[in-house]
Design an enzyme around this catalytic site. Structure first.
Site, PDB file in Angstrom:
ATOM      1  NE  ARG A 110      -2.847   1.501   3.389  1.00  0.00           N
ATOM      2  CZ  ARG A 110      -4.169   2.234   3.466  1.00  0.00           C
ATOM      3  NH1 ARG A 110      -5.194   1.772   2.888  1.00  0.00           N
ATOM      4  NH2 ARG A 110      -4.054   3.128   4.461  1.00  0.00           N
ATOM      5  CB  THR A 114      -2.045   7.109  -3.595  1.00  0.00           C
ATOM      6  OG1 THR A 114      -1.351   5.758  -3.456  1.00  0.00           O
ATOM      7  CG2 THR A 114      -1.135   8.176  -4.117  1.00  0.00           C
ATOM      8  CG  ASP A 208      -2.404 -10.176   8.498  1.00  0.00           C
ATOM      9  OD1 ASP A 208      -1.596 -10.894   7.930  1.00  0.00           O
ATOM     10  OD2 ASP A 208      -2.562  -8.959   7.920  1.00  0.00           O
ATOM     11  CG  ASP A 211       0.445  -9.885  10.714  1.00  0.00           C
ATOM     12  OD1 ASP A 211       1.078  -9.756  10.159  1.00  0.00           O
ATOM     13  OD2 ASP A 211      -0.470  -9.196  11.397  1.00  0.00           O
TER      14      ASP A 211
END
Ligand code: URA
Length: 216
Positions: A110, A114, A208, A211
């Site tokens: 990411r 933006t 996740d 994770d």
């Protein structure tokens, strides 16, 4: 999902065994060693199903009893491409089924400015356009990273119908968005979840994946 819910989605058989494996990895109480072990078992099933989809050509061999066996052999070469980091968890399952398989990597993160996914790194086999590609990413949520990774493959000359996107869980909206853009890519999955929550996690999902699989 759209009118043809499972076009080009290959859902592996929903056996009690598979349901049992998903029950373990979806359980928030499951500790990392078990999460890894049982995720790996599902990954292996996904890879096997991906291999089932590949075209074959007739091949006959002479057996040790001097008989002819009419069998088949795979047409063409394959490679894996993992979306770093969670997709790397699927590399071993592919290696266990395909000795010496080439594996490329794509890193998409990411962009903090933006908030959109941005391609940071790609390392792919030079002859990837001649291969069948197993794209590896355990969770298909919004589909943003997978779509960007698929664009990278297409730019490198891979045809959509030679791409198999393997994931453990996908969302209905992720499948719809992905297939709107890439209708001929086959998605091989073990579960299709109802929706995403406000943080874009799959529901019911498992949290996740990266994770839980890797030490953070
Ligand atoms: N990635 C994950 O690891 N989990 C989700 O639920 C969605 C994306």
């Amino acid at each position: 999902m759209s009118t043809e819910p499972f076009k080009n989605v290959i859902l592996i058989p929903q056996t009690n065994q598979l349901l049992g494996l998903y029950t373990i990895i979806r359980d928030a109480q499951t500790k990392r060693p078990d999460f890894i072990f049982y995720s790996d078992r599902i990954i292996r099933l996904l890879v096997e199903e991906g291999l089932n989809q590949l075209p074959v050509t007739p091949k006959s061999v002479e057996t040790a009893t001097n008989q002819t066996f009419e069998g088949v052999s795979f047409l063409g070469k394959i490679c894996g491409v993992s979306i770093v980091r969670a997709g790397e968890s699927m590399e071993q399952g592919l290696r266990e089924c395909c000795r010496s398989v080439r594996i490329g990597k794509i890193l998409i993160q990411r962009d903090e400015e933006t908030a959109l996914p941005r391609l940071f790194y790609e390392k792919l086999p030079d002859d990837i356009s001649e291969r069948y590609v197993f794209l590896l990413d355990p969770m298909l949520a919004t589909g943003g990273s997978a779509m960007m990774a698929t664009d990278v493959l297409l730019k490198r000359g891979v045809k959509q119908d030679r791409i198999f996107f393997l994931n453990l869980i996908c969302s209905k909206e992720g499948v719809d968005s992905y297939h709107e853009k890439f209708p001929d890519v086959k998605i091989v999955t073990g579960a299709v979840d109802e929706c995403l929550d406000e943080n874009k996690y799959l529901v019911p999902g498992l949290g996740d994946f990266g994770d839980r699989y890797y030490c953070i």
